[in-house]
Design a protein around this motif. Structure first.
Motif, mmCIF file in Angstrom:
data_model
loop_
_atom_site.group_PDB
_atom_site.id
_atom_site.type_symbol
_atom_site.label_atom_id
_atom_site.label_comp_id
_atom_site.label_asym_id
_atom_site.label_seq_id
_atom_site.Cartn_x
_atom_site.Cartn_y
_atom_site.Cartn_z
ATOM 1 N N ASP A 61 0.812 -1.211 0.000
ATOM 2 C CA ASP A 61 0.000 0.000 0.000
ATOM 3 C C ASP A 61 0.854 1.275 0.000
ATOM 4 O O ASP A 61 2.078 1.220 -0.192
ATOM 5 N N GLY A 62 0.224 2.419 0.251
ATOM 6 C CA GLY A 62 0.924 3.695 0.213
ATOM 7 C C GLY A 62 1.170 4.303 1.574
ATOM 8 O O GLY A 62 1.444 5.504 1.674
ATOM 9 N N THR A 63 1.078 3.515 2.633
ATOM 10 C CA THR A 63 1.310 4.026 3.979
ATOM 11 C C THR A 63 2.747 4.509 4.119
ATOM 12 O O THR A 63 3.679 3.845 3.678
ATOM 13 N N GLU A 64 2.921 5.664 4.750
ATOM 14 C CA GLU A 64 4.250 6.228 4.980
ATOM 15 C C GLU A 64 4.488 6.401 6.477
ATOM 16 O O GLU A 64 3.555 6.643 7.224
ATOM 17 N N PRO A 65 5.728 6.272 6.974
ATOM 18 C CA PRO A 65 6.943 6.042 6.184
ATOM 19 C C PRO A 65 7.205 4.585 5.809
ATOM 20 O O PRO A 65 8.120 4.313 5.050
ATOM 21 N N THR A 66 6.392 3.661 6.336
ATOM 22 C CA THR A 66 6.607 2.241 6.032
ATOM 23 C C THR A 66 5.334 1.648 5.453
ATOM 24 O O THR A 66 4.290 1.641 6.107
ATOM 25 N N ALA A 67 5.416 1.154 4.236
ATOM 26 C CA ALA A 67 4.251 0.579 3.570
ATOM 27 C C ALA A 67 3.795 -0.699 4.262
ATOM 28 O O ALA A 67 4.584 -1.409 4.892
ATOM 29 N N LYS A 68 2.499 -0.981 4.112
ATOM 30 C CA LYS A 68 1.899 -2.190 4.676
ATOM 31 C C LYS A 68 1.442 -3.106 3.548
ATOM 32 O O LYS A 68 1.232 -2.674 2.414
ATOM 33 N N LEU A 69 1.271 -4.372 3.878
ATOM 34 C CA LEU A 69 0.714 -5.335 2.934
ATOM 35 C C LEU A 69 -0.803 -5.357 3.061
ATOM 36 O O LEU A 69 -1.350 -5.279 4.162
ATOM 37 N N ARG A 70 -1.477 -5.470 1.935
ATOM 38 C CA ARG A 70 -2.933 -5.627 1.880
ATOM 39 C C ARG A 70 -3.234 -6.842 1.012
ATOM 40 O O ARG A 70 -2.446 -7.221 0.148
ATOM 41 N N ASN A 96 -4.198 4.643 1.323
ATOM 42 C CA ASN A 96 -3.278 5.769 1.147
ATOM 43 C C ASN A 96 -2.697 5.824 -0.265
ATOM 44 O O ASN A 96 -1.542 6.210 -0.471
ATOM 45 N N GLN A 97 -3.526 5.436 -1.246
ATOM 46 C CA GLN A 97 -3.066 5.434 -2.633
ATOM 47 C C GLN A 97 -4.007 6.195 -3.572
ATOM 48 O O GLN A 97 -3.828 6.151 -4.790
ATOM 49 N N PRO A 103 20.572 -2.139 5.854
ATOM 50 C CA PRO A 103 19.112 -2.093 5.688
ATOM 51 C C PRO A 103 18.344 -2.544 6.936
ATOM 52 O O PRO A 103 18.700 -3.531 7.587
ATOM 53 N N ASN A 104 17.298 -1.800 7.243
ATOM 54 C CA ASN A 104 16.399 -2.143 8.344
ATOM 55 C C ASN A 104 15.532 -3.346 8.001
ATOM 56 O O ASN A 104 15.302 -3.652 6.824
ATOM 57 N N ALA A 105 14.967 -3.951 9.033
ATOM 58 C CA ALA A 105 13.994 -5.028 8.830
ATOM 59 C C ALA A 105 12.810 -4.541 8.009
ATOM 60 O O ALA A 105 12.215 -5.304 7.249
ATOM 61 N N ASN A 106 12.459 -3.248 8.139
ATOM 62 C CA ASN A 106 11.281 -2.706 7.455
ATOM 63 C C ASN A 106 11.613 -2.109 6.092
ATOM 64 O O ASN A 106 10.801 -1.382 5.511
ATOM 65 N N VAL A 107 12.789 -2.412 5.538
ATOM 66 C CA VAL A 107 13.177 -1.863 4.244
ATOM 67 C C VAL A 107 12.290 -2.426 3.133
ATOM 68 O O VAL A 107 11.780 -3.551 3.229
ATOM 69 N N ASP A 108 12.097 -1.628 2.088
ATOM 70 C CA ASP A 108 11.415 -2.104 0.891
ATOM 71 C C ASP A 108 12.450 -2.828 0.032
ATOM 72 O O ASP A 108 13.408 -2.196 -0.446
ATOM 73 N N PRO A 109 12.318 -4.134 -0.182
ATOM 74 C CA PRO A 109 13.346 -4.855 -0.945
ATOM 75 C C PRO A 109 13.488 -4.382 -2.382
ATOM 76 O O PRO A 109 14.576 -4.488 -2.960
ATOM 77 N N TYR A 110 12.418 -3.854 -2.977
ATOM 78 C CA TYR A 110 12.538 -3.302 -4.328
ATOM 79 C C TYR A 110 13.492 -2.108 -4.336
ATOM 80 O O TYR A 110 14.224 -1.891 -5.305
ATOM 81 N N VAL A 111 13.491 -1.337 -3.261
ATOM 82 C CA VAL A 111 14.340 -0.149 -3.183
ATOM 83 C C VAL A 111 15.785 -0.530 -2.914
ATOM 84 O O VAL A 111 16.705 -0.060 -3.590
ATOM 85 N N VAL A 112 16.018 -1.386 -1.915
ATOM 86 C CA VAL A 112 17.400 -1.722 -1.556
ATOM 87 C C VAL A 112 18.103 -2.471 -2.684
ATOM 88 O O VAL A 112 19.275 -2.208 -2.973
#
Length: 339
Positions: free
Chosen positions: A11-20, A43-44, A312-321
């Motif tokens: 989703d579009g939740t900031e600063p950390t996206a959530k799964l839906r 949030n999209q 990288p944090n546990a909450n990192v977006d893997p697409y970004v890293v």
């Protein structure tokens, strides 16, 4: 006959996206197709123009429902079928294609923490357990909490066909890790998101929550990261490429460019303590878990292999890293004539 397809998206939740996710019933043999959802609730989108589109990009067997049922990871698109601004996978795709000839692969170590209500699983009510250390890869009911969930998650990831390569208990009670890879940047990212969804869903059945909070307990306790192991064909053949990749990650503004995209709250975890380097300093070293980037001792000995970005944090977006590491390292390797 029919089957169930669980459509999963970020989703579009900031600063950390959530799964839906939501379930679509399809006729037997019917192919996966695009689907819509209410972006104003994720949030999209705004309510006056709330329709957003789910574009299936990866599917696998659903190990929870079994049978012919599937899990379907989707990219979020606008109604004109352009990528939504929250769609970070769309930014990775061209980079993965551009540097595909260098054969980049990743293994991501996903740490997470189980919570029972507001307490980490295994923490006594109103207090703290014994100091960390003995819990790491431990055994016994006095040191290990949540193993039944972890084992079920592992079995389900394997049944889904994910490239999960291991699990272990971590330094703090209720803290665990699973590893995905080694596979390509898109594959490791897609599969990590599915593995995260499975973790959350399985924990539901035990009335436990799993969190990717990078610093779930303040004070003298380890945070939770997503150590990212990376190599290219050149790195798997030549130690010079290993050093070139490390130097590239530390060049100019790159350290801060990466760190600011390595997950919200990274300054709370990367303090220079608890097996981390300070968030605003860059270093690399052989067998050094206090460095930003670690070169495993076996890699130095063999003169080839991979590197581990420990930031990288546990909450990192893997697409970004994965996008940032591929772009930075592969560009430098090409520039230095090591491809």
């Amino acid at each position: 006959m029919s089957y169930k397809a669980e459509y999963i998206w970020i989703d579009g939740t900031e600063p950390t996206a959530k799964l839906r996710s939501k379930t679509k019933i399809l006729a037997d043999g019917e192919a996966l197709s695009i689907w819509g959802f209410d972006g104003s609730s994720t949030n999209q989108a705004e309510g006056h123009a709330s329709d957003r589109v789910l574009q299936p990009v990866f599917s696998c067997p659903d190990p929870i429902r079994g049978g012919d049922n599937v899990l379907v990871l989707c990219e979020v698109m606008n109604i004109d079928m352009t990528p939504h601004e929250s769609n970070t996978r769309a930014l990775l795709r061209p980079i993965a294609e551009q540097f595909g000839d260098q054969e980049p692969i990743f293994g991501i170590e996903q740490e997470y923490t189980f919570f029972d209500g507001i307490r980490p699983l295994g923490f006594p009510v109103g207090g703290f357990p014994a100091a960390q250390g003995g819990y790491y890869c431990g055994v016994g009911a006095d040191e290990i909490f949540g193993r039944e969930i972890v084992e079920k998650h592992l079995d389900h990831c394997l049944a889904a066909g994910l490239a999960i390569s291991g699990i272990n208990a971590e330094v703090m009670p209720g803290q665990w890790e699973f590893q995905v890879g080694p596979v390509g940047p898109l594959e490791v990212s897609d599969q990590l998101w599915i593995a995260r969804w499975l973790l959350y869903r399985i924990a539901e059945d035990f009335n436990v929550s799993a969190t990717l909070n990078p610093k779930p307990v303040k004070g003298d306790w380890n945070g939770a990261g997503a150590h990212t192991n990376f190599s290219t064909k050149a790195m798997r053949e030549d130690y010079r490429a290993i050093i070139t990749a490390c130097e590239a990650l530390g060049e100019g503004s790159k350290p801060l460019d990466h760190v600011k995209n390595y997950g919200a709250g990274i300054d709370e975890r990367l303090t220079g303590l608890h097996e981390t380097a300070p968030w605003n300093e860059f270093s690399y070293g052989v067998s050094d878990r206090g460095a930003s980037v670690r070169i495993p001792w076996q890699v130095e000995k063999d003169g080839k292999g991979y590197i581990e970005d420990r930031r990288p944090n546990a909450n990192v977006d893997p697409y970004v890293v994965t996008r940032l590491i591929v772009d930075t390292c592969c560009t430098s390797l090409k520039k230095e004539g090591l491809v």
